[in-house]
Motif scaffolding. Structure first.
Motif, PDB file in Angstrom:
ATOM      1  N   ILE A 185     -15.774 -36.239  10.411  1.00  0.00           N
ATOM      2  CA  ILE A 185     -16.714 -37.217  11.318  1.00  0.00           C
ATOM      3  C   ILE A 185     -16.022 -37.862  12.228  1.00  0.00           C
ATOM      4  CG2 ILE A 185     -18.184 -39.392  11.057  1.00  0.00           C
ATOM      5  CD1 ILE A 185     -18.144 -39.145   7.836  1.00  0.00           C
ATOM      6  N   ASP A 186     -16.522 -37.666  13.387  1.00  0.00           N
ATOM      7  CA  ASP A 186     -15.877 -38.019  14.762  1.00  0.00           C
ATOM      8  C   ASP A 186     -15.839 -39.541  14.904  1.00  0.00           C
ATOM      9  OD1 ASP A 186     -14.540 -37.869  16.911  1.00  0.00           O
ATOM     10  OD2 ASP A 186     -15.808 -36.465  18.213  1.00  0.00           O
ATOM     11  N   VAL A 241     -22.385 -44.225  10.240  1.00  0.00           N
ATOM     12  CA  VAL A 241     -21.996 -43.988   9.157  1.00  0.00           C
ATOM     13  C   VAL A 241     -22.616 -44.780   8.118  1.00  0.00           C
ATOM     14  CG1 VAL A 241     -19.722 -42.470   9.592  1.00  0.00           C
ATOM     15  CG2 VAL A 241     -19.731 -45.161   8.816  1.00  0.00           C
ATOM     16  N   LYS A 242     -23.036 -44.210   6.809  1.00  0.00           N
ATOM     17  CA  LYS A 242     -23.518 -44.855   5.862  1.00  0.00           C
ATOM     18  C   LYS A 242     -22.903 -45.104   4.541  1.00  0.00           C
ATOM     19  CE  LYS A 242     -28.121 -45.099   3.008  1.00  0.00           C
ATOM     20  NZ  LYS A 242     -29.234 -44.390   2.886  1.00  0.00           N
ATOM     21  N   ILE A 243     -22.546 -46.087   4.139  1.00  0.00           N
ATOM     22  CA  ILE A 243     -21.523 -46.303   3.018  1.00  0.00           C
ATOM     23  C   ILE A 243     -22.516 -45.663   1.669  1.00  0.00           C
ATOM     24  CG2 ILE A 243     -20.281 -48.065   1.281  1.00  0.00           C
ATOM     25  CD1 ILE A 243     -20.168 -49.620   4.179  1.00  0.00           C
ATOM     26  N   ARG A 250     -20.725 -41.287   4.548  1.00  0.00           N
ATOM     27  CA  ARG A 250     -21.650 -40.098   5.123  1.00  0.00           C
ATOM     28  C   ARG A 250     -22.050 -40.343   6.437  1.00  0.00           C
ATOM     29  NH1 ARG A 250     -25.962 -38.604   0.984  1.00  0.00           N
ATOM     30  NH2 ARG A 250     -26.961 -39.898   2.448  1.00  0.00           N
ATOM     31  N   GLU A 251     -22.046 -39.505   7.432  1.00  0.00           N
ATOM     32  CA  GLU A 251     -22.598 -39.273   8.852  1.00  0.00           C
ATOM     33  C   GLU A 251     -24.104 -39.462   8.536  1.00  0.00           C
ATOM     34  OE1 GLU A 251     -22.365 -37.288  13.336  1.00  0.00           O
ATOM     35  OE2 GLU A 251     -21.340 -36.623  11.455  1.00  0.00           O
ATOM     36  N   LEU A 252     -24.632 -40.479   9.465  1.00  0.00           N
ATOM     37  CA  LEU A 252     -26.021 -40.522   9.332  1.00  0.00           C
ATOM     38  C   LEU A 252     -26.743 -39.409  10.160  1.00  0.00           C
ATOM     39  CD1 LEU A 252     -26.804 -44.403   9.949  1.00  0.00           C
ATOM     40  CD2 LEU A 252     -27.111 -43.166   7.915  1.00  0.00           C
TER      41      LEU A 252
END
Length: 428
Positions: A400-401, A406-408, A419-421
Motif C-alpha cells: 500500500i503506497d 485504508v480501512k481497518i 486494507r486499501e479502499l
C-alpha cells in the motif's frame, strides 16, 4: 551314700533350660535379642540353652557378633534345627556345643553373597570360608563339610553336592558325617535325650520393642524410612511453617534411630550429632547464608552413617533415599502441585491472562471498520493516521503506497491490520 547320690539327680530335676528362637533373618536386631536372652539364662544359672533355629540366613557381620555370644555363653548351648539352618544359620549352629535336628531339618547352603544376590568378591568369600572352617574345627567336626556348604568347587557327589553345587545336609546325612548329635522330633525329645526332661523350661520371646527394632533395622525398611524422611524434610524446607511433610519426615527419622538404638547399633553420640544437625538447619531459617544449612545436612547424614549397621550398607540406603526423595519431589510438584494445598505456597498458580486482568497491550476493537490515511508506504508494515492519531499498522498482504485511504479490518492487541479502499468503497 544313697542320699549323696540322690543330690545331683534332684538338682537336675530342678534345673532350668532356656529356649531361645533364632528365626527369620540373621541381623543386628536379632543379636540384641539373643544377648538379652543369654544374659537372663546366665543370671538364672540355667544348665543349658536351646537355640531353636529356623532361618534362611542373613548378614555376615551380624552372624559374627552372634557367634561370639554363643562361644562366650556359660551354660551348655544346644542347637535344635527344627526347620532350616541355611547360610548364616548353619554357621551359628556350628558355634553351639551340640547340634540336634528335626527329621525334616536342613543345614547348609552357606555361600556368602553380595547385596545384588551374586557371589561375593574373593576377599569377602575367603574370610567367610575361614570362619566356616574355624566354626567346624572349634566343635571338633570335619571342616570339609562346612567348607562345602560355602564353596561350590568342593566335590561331594554322594551328598548331592557335586562340583558347582553347595552342600545342604538333611538330618540323617548330618548325623552320618558328625554334624549332628541326634535326630529328634520335638524339644521334649531333645531334653529327654540330654537327661533334662525334669528341668524347668523357660521360653524367651522377643518383646514388642525388640520386634519393632528388628523390623525397623531391616535392609528393606531402612531405605524406605530414609526416603520418607528425606522427602518430608525437603518439602518442609520449601514450605514455610510446620506442616504435615515435616512431621512425617521427622517421625520417619525418629523411627530409624529408635530401631537402631534398641538393636544396639546406634550410640548416644549419633543421637547428639543428629540433634546438632537439626539445630543448625533450624538456625538457617534465621541466619541467611546457607553455610549453617549445609553443615546441618552433613551432620544429619553423618549421624545416620554412625547409627547404621555398617558404613557401606547405610551409605547405599542414604543414596537410594536421596534419589527417591528427589524423584518424589519432582513428581509431586509436576503432577499434583496445583491440586495440593500445601504446594500453593511454593508454586505460582496465577496466570497472566485476560480473564484475570492481565493484558500485554491495550486492545482497541472499536477501530475496526474505520477509515484512515496511510502516511508511509506499508511493505507490509507502516504508519497510518486516524484523525490526529498516528498508528502503527500492517497491510492485509499487498503493498500500500503512502497517502492512500485504508480501512481497518482487524485488531489483534497491538497489531492493526488494514486494507486499501477500493474505488467503489470510497464512493460509498
Amino acid at each position: 551314700m544313697a542320699f549323696a547320690l540322690a543330690i545331683p539327680a534332684i538338682s537336675a530335676d530342678n534345673g532350668k533350660v532356656y529356649v531361645i528362637p533364632i528365626e527369620a533373618e540373621v541381623e543386628r536386631g536379632l543379636q540384641s535379642f539373643l544377648e538379652r536372652g543369654i544374659e537372663e539364662a546366665e543370671e538364672a544359672g540355667a544348665e543349658a540353652i536351646v537355640f531353636e533355629i529356623d532361618t534362611p540366613g542373613g548378614f555376615v557381620n551380624a552372624a559374627d557378633g552372634i557367634a561370639r555370644l554363643l562361644d562366650e555363653a556359660d551354660p551348655e548351648t544346644l542347637a535344635f534345627i527344627n526347620q532350616d539352618a541355611l547360610s548364616a544359620g548353619a554357621f551359628l549352629a556350628l558355634h553351639n556345643d551340640e547340634i540336634y535336628m528335626h527329621p525334616n531339618g536342613r543345614m547348609g547352603a552357606a555361600q556368602v553373597i553380595d547385596q545384588s544376590g551374586n557371589a561375593a568378591a574373593d576377599k569377602a568369600n575367603s574370610a567367610w570360608l575361614a570362619s566356616m572352617r574355624s566354626a567346624a574345627e572349634s566343635s571338633g567336626r570335619d571342616p570339609q563339610y562346612a567348607l562345602a556348604m560355602a564353596d561350590a568347587s568342593i566335590d561331594l557327589p554322594e551328598y548331592r553336592a557335586a562340583e558347582g553345587e553347595l552342600l545342604t545336609l538333611g538330618a540323617q546325612e548330618a548325623l552320618d558325617v558328625g554334624y549332628s548329635e541326634g535326630t529328634v522330633s520335638s524339644l521334649d525329645e531333645l531334653l529327654e535325650s540330654k537327661g533334662l526332661s525334669g528341668a524347668e523350661v523357660i521360653q524367651v520371646e522377643e518383646n514388642w520393642s525388640e520386634t519393632l527394632a528388628r523390623f525397623l533395622t531391616s535392609p528393606i525398611v531402612v531405605p524406605i524410612l530414609l526416603s520418607v524422611a528425606g522427602l518430608g524434610l525437603l518439602l518442609e524446607l520449601f514450605t514455610p511453617g510446620v506442616g504435615i511433610p515435616g512431621f512425617f519426615g521427622l517421625f520417619s527419622l525418629m523411627l530409624f534411630f529408635y530401631g537402631h538404638l534398641v538393636a544396639g547399633l546406634a550410640g548416644y553420640e549419633s543421637i547428639l550429632l543428629l540433634v546438632f544437625g537439626l539445630g543448625l538447619i533450624l538456625l538457617e531459617f534465621f541466619v541467611p547464608g546457607g553455610i549453617l544449612g549445609i553443615l546441618g545436612i552433613l551432620a544429619v547424614i553423618g549421624s545416620v552413617l554412625l547409627a547404621g549397621e555398617d558404613v557401606q550398607t547405610t551409605a547405599i540406603a542414604i543414596l537410594i533415599a536421596l534419589l527417591v526423595a528427589s524423584a518424589g519431589m519432582v513428581i509431586l510438584v509436576k503432577f499434583f502441585g496445583k491440586k495440593l494445598n500445601m504446594f500453593k505456597r511454593i508454586i505460582l498458580t496465577d496466570a497472566t491472562d485476560t480473564e484475570h486482568g492481565y493484558v500485554s497491550a491495550v486492545n482497541r476493537p472499536e477501530l475496526i471498520g474505520q477509515v484512515a490515511r496511510s502516511t508511509t508506504a506499508l511493505r507490509p508494515s507502516g504508519t497510518i493516521r486516524l484523525g490526529d492519531e498516528y498508528i502503527d499498522a500492517v497491510s492485509e498482504g499487498r503493498f500500500i503506497d503512502s497517502n492512500k485511504d485504508v480501512k481497518i479490518i482487524k485488531v489483534e492487541g497491538s497489531r492493526i491490520v488494514v486494507r486499501e479502499l477500493e474505488k467503489q468503497e470510497e464512493e460509498e
